[in-house]
Motif scaffolding. Sequence first.
Motif, PDB file in Angstrom:
ATOM      1  N   GLU A 143       0.725  -1.311  -0.065  1.00  0.00           N
ATOM      2  CA  GLU A 143      -0.029   0.021   0.101  1.00  0.00           C
ATOM      3  C   GLU A 143       0.795   1.165   0.085  1.00  0.00           C
ATOM      4  OE1 GLU A 143       0.219  -1.486   4.435  1.00  0.00           O
ATOM      5  OE2 GLU A 143       0.003  -2.271   2.189  1.00  0.00           O
ATOM      6  N   ASN A 144       2.081   1.248   0.266  1.00  0.00           N
ATOM      7  CA  ASN A 144       3.120   2.180   0.239  1.00  0.00           C
ATOM      8  C   ASN A 144       3.891   2.489  -1.047  1.00  0.00           C
ATOM      9  OD1 ASN A 144       1.983   3.204   2.730  1.00  0.00           O
ATOM     10  ND2 ASN A 144       3.301   1.954   4.035  1.00  0.00           N
ATOM     11  N   ARG A 145       3.869   1.473  -1.733  1.00  0.00           N
ATOM     12  CA  ARG A 145       4.439   1.558  -2.936  1.00  0.00           C
ATOM     13  C   ARG A 145       3.557   2.267  -4.118  1.00  0.00           C
ATOM     14  NH1 ARG A 145       8.633  -2.708  -3.579  1.00  0.00           N
ATOM     15  NH2 ARG A 145       8.605  -2.237  -5.766  1.00  0.00           N
ATOM     16  N   SER A 146       4.475   2.980  -4.755  1.00  0.00           N
ATOM     17  CA  SER A 146       3.790   3.940  -5.787  1.00  0.00           C
ATOM     18  C   SER A 146       2.768   4.903  -5.359  1.00  0.00           C
ATOM     19  CB  SER A 146       3.333   2.952  -7.134  1.00  0.00           C
ATOM     20  OG  SER A 146       4.203   2.501  -7.662  1.00  0.00           O
ATOM     21  N   SER A 147       2.896   5.181  -4.267  1.00  0.00           N
ATOM     22  CA  SER A 147       1.894   6.031  -3.554  1.00  0.00           C
ATOM     23  C   SER A 147       1.710   7.416  -3.221  1.00  0.00           C
ATOM     24  CB  SER A 147       1.763   5.342  -1.957  1.00  0.00           C
ATOM     25  OG  SER A 147       2.959   5.631  -1.195  1.00  0.00           O
ATOM     26  N   ILE A 148       3.065   7.833  -3.979  1.00  0.00           N
ATOM     27  CA  ILE A 148       3.220   9.311  -4.034  1.00  0.00           C
ATOM     28  C   ILE A 148       3.623  10.012  -5.347  1.00  0.00           C
ATOM     29  CG2 ILE A 148       5.404  10.971  -3.040  1.00  0.00           C
ATOM     30  CD1 ILE A 148       5.748   9.311  -0.658  1.00  0.00           C
ATOM     31  N   VAL A 149       3.154  10.920  -5.599  1.00  0.00           N
ATOM     32  CA  VAL A 149       3.059  11.382  -6.974  1.00  0.00           C
ATOM     33  C   VAL A 149       4.814  12.188  -7.185  1.00  0.00           C
ATOM     34  CG1 VAL A 149       2.212  13.213  -8.567  1.00  0.00           C
ATOM     35  CG2 VAL A 149       0.793  11.898  -7.039  1.00  0.00           C
ATOM     36  N   LYS A 150       5.115  11.770  -8.232  1.00  0.00           N
ATOM     37  CA  LYS A 150       6.548  12.640  -8.328  1.00  0.00           C
ATOM     38  C   LYS A 150       6.191  13.974  -8.725  1.00  0.00           C
ATOM     39  CE  LYS A 150       8.649   8.525 -10.837  1.00  0.00           C
ATOM     40  NZ  LYS A 150       8.851   7.827 -12.043  1.00  0.00           N
ATOM     41  N   SER A 151       6.984  14.950  -8.136  1.00  0.00           N
ATOM     42  CA  SER A 151       7.155  16.262  -8.479  1.00  0.00           C
ATOM     43  C   SER A 151       7.898  16.402  -9.750  1.00  0.00           C
ATOM     44  CB  SER A 151       7.909  16.927  -7.200  1.00  0.00           C
ATOM     45  OG  SER A 151       9.258  16.808  -7.773  1.00  0.00           O
ATOM     46  N   PRO A 152       7.478  17.629 -10.448  1.00  0.00           N
ATOM     47  CA  PRO A 152       8.006  17.784 -11.755  1.00  0.00           C
ATOM     48  C   PRO A 152       9.489  17.698 -11.530  1.00  0.00           C
ATOM     49  CG  PRO A 152       6.287  19.339 -11.436  1.00  0.00           C
ATOM     50  CD  PRO A 152       6.388  18.739 -10.003  1.00  0.00           C
ATOM     51  N   ILE A 153      10.133  17.976 -10.704  1.00  0.00           N
ATOM     52  CA  ILE A 153      11.734  18.036 -10.422  1.00  0.00           C
ATOM     53  C   ILE A 153      12.169  16.552 -10.646  1.00  0.00           C
ATOM     54  CG2 ILE A 153      13.754  18.569  -9.200  1.00  0.00           C
ATOM     55  CD1 ILE A 153      12.145  21.154  -8.403  1.00  0.00           C
ATOM     56  N   GLU A 154      11.435  15.823  -9.842  1.00  0.00           N
ATOM     57  CA  GLU A 154      11.689  14.247  -9.481  1.00  0.00           C
ATOM     58  C   GLU A 154      11.429  13.449 -10.768  1.00  0.00           C
ATOM     59  OE1 GLU A 154      10.759  13.997  -4.723  1.00  0.00           O
ATOM     60  OE2 GLU A 154       9.149  13.821  -6.331  1.00  0.00           O
ATOM     61  N   TYR A 155      10.398  14.007 -11.676  1.00  0.00           N
ATOM     62  CA  TYR A 155      10.178  13.332 -12.981  1.00  0.00           C
ATOM     63  C   TYR A 155      11.209  13.453 -13.894  1.00  0.00           C
ATOM     64  CZ  TYR A 155       7.349  12.457 -17.057  1.00  0.00           C
ATOM     65  OH  TYR A 155       6.979  11.660 -18.280  1.00  0.00           O
ATOM     66  N   LEU A 156      11.512  14.796 -14.017  1.00  0.00           N
ATOM     67  CA  LEU A 156      12.605  15.223 -15.116  1.00  0.00           C
ATOM     68  C   LEU A 156      13.942  14.512 -14.450  1.00  0.00           C
ATOM     69  CD1 LEU A 156      12.510  18.989 -16.012  1.00  0.00           C
ATOM     70  CD2 LEU A 156      12.085  16.878 -17.289  1.00  0.00           C
ATOM     71  N   VAL A 157      14.409  14.583 -13.395  1.00  0.00           N
ATOM     72  CA  VAL A 157      15.726  14.222 -12.930  1.00  0.00           C
ATOM     73  C   VAL A 157      15.595  12.615 -13.065  1.00  0.00           C
ATOM     74  CG1 VAL A 157      17.062  13.387 -10.912  1.00  0.00           C
ATOM     75  CG2 VAL A 157      16.365  15.725 -11.433  1.00  0.00           C
ATOM     76  N   GLY A 158      14.593  11.746 -12.785  1.00  0.00           N
ATOM     77  CA  GLY A 158      14.523  10.139 -12.735  1.00  0.00           C
ATOM     78  C   GLY A 158      14.427   9.860 -14.237  1.00  0.00           C
ATOM     79  N   LEU A 159      13.697  10.493 -15.091  1.00  0.00           N
ATOM     80  CA  LEU A 159      13.789  10.070 -16.422  1.00  0.00           C
ATOM     81  C   LEU A 159      15.035  10.249 -17.398  1.00  0.00           C
ATOM     82  CD1 LEU A 159      11.738   9.095 -18.767  1.00  0.00           C
ATOM     83  CD2 LEU A 159      10.980  11.485 -19.157  1.00  0.00           C
ATOM     84  N   HIS A 160      15.570  11.553 -17.024  1.00  0.00           N
ATOM     85  CA  HIS A 160      17.098  11.940 -17.400  1.00  0.00           C
ATOM     86  C   HIS A 160      18.007  10.833 -17.132  1.00  0.00           C
ATOM     87  CE1 HIS A 160      14.810  15.350 -19.219  1.00  0.00           C
ATOM     88  NE2 HIS A 160      15.975  15.466 -20.098  1.00  0.00           N
ATOM     89  N   TYR A 161      18.137  10.506 -15.788  1.00  0.00           N
ATOM     90  CA  TYR A 161      18.845   9.340 -15.307  1.00  0.00           C
ATOM     91  C   TYR A 161      18.784   7.964 -15.965  1.00  0.00           C
ATOM     92  CZ  TYR A 161      21.947   7.443 -11.970  1.00  0.00           C
ATOM     93  OH  TYR A 161      22.995   6.764 -11.407  1.00  0.00           O
ATOM     94  N   ALA A 162      17.518   7.747 -15.995  1.00  0.00           N
ATOM     95  CA  ALA A 162      17.218   6.541 -16.686  1.00  0.00           C
ATOM     96  C   ALA A 162      17.873   6.335 -18.185  1.00  0.00           C
ATOM     97  CB  ALA A 162      15.533   6.285 -16.742  1.00  0.00           C
ATOM     98  N   ALA A 163      17.649   7.637 -18.882  1.00  0.00           N
ATOM     99  CA  ALA A 163      18.287   7.700 -20.258  1.00  0.00           C
ATOM    100  C   ALA A 163      19.895   7.858 -20.224  1.00  0.00           C
ATOM    101  CB  ALA A 163      17.649   8.672 -20.945  1.00  0.00           C
TER     102      ALA A 163
END
Length: 404
Positions: free
Chosen positions: A293-313
Amino acid sequence: MARPLSYQDATHLLRRAAARGRKEEAQKLAEMGLEAAVDSLLQNPVPAPPYRTAATTNEKGLQHREITQLWLSHWLTTPTPTAERLVLFWHGHLTSEFRETQGAQGIDFWNQFATFRQFGYGPYGELLKAIAKNPAMLLYLNNAESKKEHPNENWARELMELYTIGPGHYTEQDIRESARAFTGWTVRMPPGAPRGKDRDPNVGLEYVFNPRWHDPGIKTFMGRQIQSGEEVLEILINHPETYRFVGRKLLAFYLSPNPPQPLVEEAAKVFREGGTRELLRWLFTRDEFYAPENRSSIVKSPIEYLVGLHYAAGESKITLGQKDEEKTSARVVGALAAMGQIPFDPPNVKGWEGGMSWLAESPLLVRLNLISAFAGREKKLDLEVFMDGASGALSLVKPEAQLL
């Protein structure tokens, strides 16, 4: 005997602690076992690179874009990314707004982030004392101009309402008396540095106490006789509500948006006795942290989204498909603004609302449109940590891609 850490739990830990990661990093954490993995993520922060600019003191927009890019690049490349997600937390809690802070330059906000990094893992009281004398904060909440004749109450009010004990635990009289205690806490350029229109934007302001502005009289704050701002801080640092209030916010940032009260009480005790690092170590080694119930329970902020996606790339800098550096920084800040989160510039003193507000129709559409920047590079995307249930680049349109 070391407790095991499954690969799936390792991806959750890495995503939630650092907001970035790749498959091989999660595998390495799983091989370490739970306690060692957590300790490896909670290492002391690597300092960010120094900020230097060719911009003038009047070119604050350019400075803002520069420090934004410098921080995002640091988050993408640092070996201690957990510290940078914690910097984001403190930035949203102990807020200062770049555009609303008259007299500050980019270097002053860059130095404030260094303060978050330096004190962020330790006792909350030490961070609070440092921020109380931080030039960007003193300017933002107008305490830098607070004199005994007319004490400014902004810092005194927000210190209690937003930064320590929370609403309902103080009176208007406490605000007035606290404001008197903080008169004379102001800023200056370092001795010998040019001032005014000749100020060097690469030299930061510093705290100074001006005794001529200070009200030296006895004040009654929260039922106690005091004289100084330091005494106000000590009372709030030793108040149990400070650790419930801030501890709940930390749990909402790292565990779930609505943490259960018994866990808040336990977290407050750990937070008060051991500081922020111990609170995070306690949380990251609890079964509740890995509960479904605590996994994938927090919405990524725009900063976290950009950082995470670019790191994944595998990117070391956020470019959004631009090659020209100035156009890149303008587009990055523009995209973040359209998604509702500009670094160094929260919308108000309360910080960002966050949660589902990040996923309103317009900002969500901006997120989805940003995926096109990776066209032709889909094979480089390692989404194992970025989101639960990834199965290739097409997974980025799934709801899970927006969640930590």
